[in-house]
Write an enzyme that holds these catalytic residues in place. Structure first.
Site, PDB file in Angstrom:
ATOM      1  CB  CYS A  48      -5.169   6.672  -1.506  1.00 31.54           C
ATOM      2  SG  CYS A  48      -3.858   7.400  -0.516  1.00 31.54           S
ATOM      3  CG  ASP A 108      -1.934   1.049   1.247  1.00 29.75           C
ATOM      4  OD1 ASP A 108      -2.208   1.622   0.175  1.00 29.75           O
ATOM      5  OD2 ASP A 108      -2.466   1.356   2.329  1.00 29.75           O
TER       6      ASP A 108
END
Length: 404
Positions: free
Chosen positions: A354, A301
């Site tokens: 993101c 991530d």
């Protein structure tokens, strides 16, 4: 709406810290909300939402108010007056609002709103990057959506309850929710509420996690009994989701360069009833090398610009700099090169960000697959999630498989 002096003063104090001292908006608001125990839910919501609103529209409001940084308190009151006027709130007879040109404010808003970078209140360079990477039509829609307030989304902790049971429990506590199609564990709050004070939260029945973020653990395709490494675990939102999908069976190694974040994960894991997580601080290359060829699944991530989550972190656009974007792209590729070595033959890797920028997303995967480290991997699938099409945060995820 009637403005109350003590609440407005709190907003101005918060804006001073955020704009002039570089403090993070979420931390500042947490402190502001502890100021007065007599404040009710509406008072707290006013302080939080008004502060976030003015942070979100800083450039536009400053242009309308004709003030420049660094903002003194008079400047901030002028920006507050712009916010109130555009919301249709009558200004009280306070000295801070003397001679506020309400008609001129509306006129300047109409005029400035013709230009996207002013209308959406973003720095020139971010507008240029978005335009270059996504094209005018997509970028215009995406940045507009990123200026809307995000919904509160919960992820059911399936180790302790079901989505249906959680919905009923919250309903009994006065919190109405609805299911979200395509998101197995998600509940959306119909009206905003402080869910952290509920018994359900204290008992670990749910975590707050955006619907897009919840897709990442699903993408990883984990099974009970596997060895899984979450390489950039942070405070562990995705780690905990992985643990629930693995039914607490197998092993998760949660790694991060920040020990303070892993300590938060430890507390959250205890509350969630998760006991198959091992925490490792990345303080050298040693912890990474020890895991080479050992993991069935690896999640990266990756650190990123955060341009997919501006709805939640509106102050990020004022803190970001062009140089950071260049540095973070280099970091992302380095992380891919290093952490991918933990995947064992026929194991799988998910790279996620993101961000909505291709240069942080699919372009990084293309570069990796062409490299020596990436030659043993093949791309199974990837997914771009845009706020303007999904209604949730902007995200990217790619699933890679290491050849046998």
């Amino acid at each position: 709406m009637r403005l109350h002096r003590n609440l407005c003063f709190s907003v101005i104090d918060g804006l001073t810290l955020i704009f002039n001292e570089g403090k993070y908006a979420d931390k500042v608001i947490q402190q502001l909300l502890k100021r007065d125990k007599r404040w009710g839910a509406r008072d707290r919501a006013f302080v939080a939402e008004t502060t976030y609103d003015i942070v979100r529209w800083k450039r536009l409001y400053a242009e309308i108010a004709e003030v420049k940084e660094p903002f003194d308190r008079d400047n901030l009151w002028r920006m507050f007056a712009v916010w109130a006027t555009l919301k249709g709130i009558k200004l009280p007879d306070w000295k801070y609002f003397e001679n506020t040109p309400t008609r001129k404010i509306k006129g300047r808003f109409d005029e400035l709103s013709k230009t996207r970078k002013l209308r959406e209140s973003i720095p020139d360079w971010i507008d240029n990057v978005g335009l270059e990477e996504l094209g005018e039509a997509k970028w215009t829609k995406e940045i507009a959506k990123q200026n809307e307030q995000a919904d509160v989304i919960l992820r059911t902790n399936t180790l302790k309850t079901t989505k249906e049971k959680l919905q009923n429990i919250l309903h009994d506590q006065g919190i109405a929710t609805e299911f979200i199609k395509g998101h197995d564990s998600a509940l959306r709050l119909i009206e905003r509420a402080n869910v952290f004070v509920t018994d359900a939260f204290q008992k670990g029945l749910f975590e707050v996690q955006d619907a897009s973020s919840q897709l990442v653990a699903d993408f990883l395709d984990v099974k009970p009994g596997m060895k899984v490494v979450d390489t950039c675990a942070g405070a562990g939102g995705k780690t905990l989701h992985i643990a629930s999908l693995m039914e607490n069976k197998g092993q998760i190694v949660a790694m991060d360069i920040y020990e303070s974040k892993l300590k938060k994960l430890k507390v959250r894991a205890r509350r969630n009833g998760v006991h198959n997580v091992e925490l490792k601080v990345i303080d050298s290359t040693k912890p990474i090398k020890k895991l080479y060829n050992k993991a069935d699944r690896v999640l990266i991530d990756a650190p990123c610009s955060g341009l997919g989550v501006l709805r939640r972190n509106p102050d990020a656009k004022w803190k970001l700099e062009p140089e950071f974007l260049d540095r973070i792209r280099a970091t992302q590729q380095d992380v891919l090169q290093q952490y991918s070595r933990m995947v064992k033959p026929e194991g799988k890797l998910v790279y996620a960000t993101c961000s909505v920028l291709p240069s942080e997303n699919q372009n990084q995967i293309k570069t990796f697959l062409k490299s020596e480290a990436g030659a043993n991997f093949s791309l199974i699938k990837d997914k771009n999630v845009f706020a303007h099409t999904s209604g949730f945060d902007g995200f990217y995820m790619a699933l890679l498989e290491r050849k046998g």
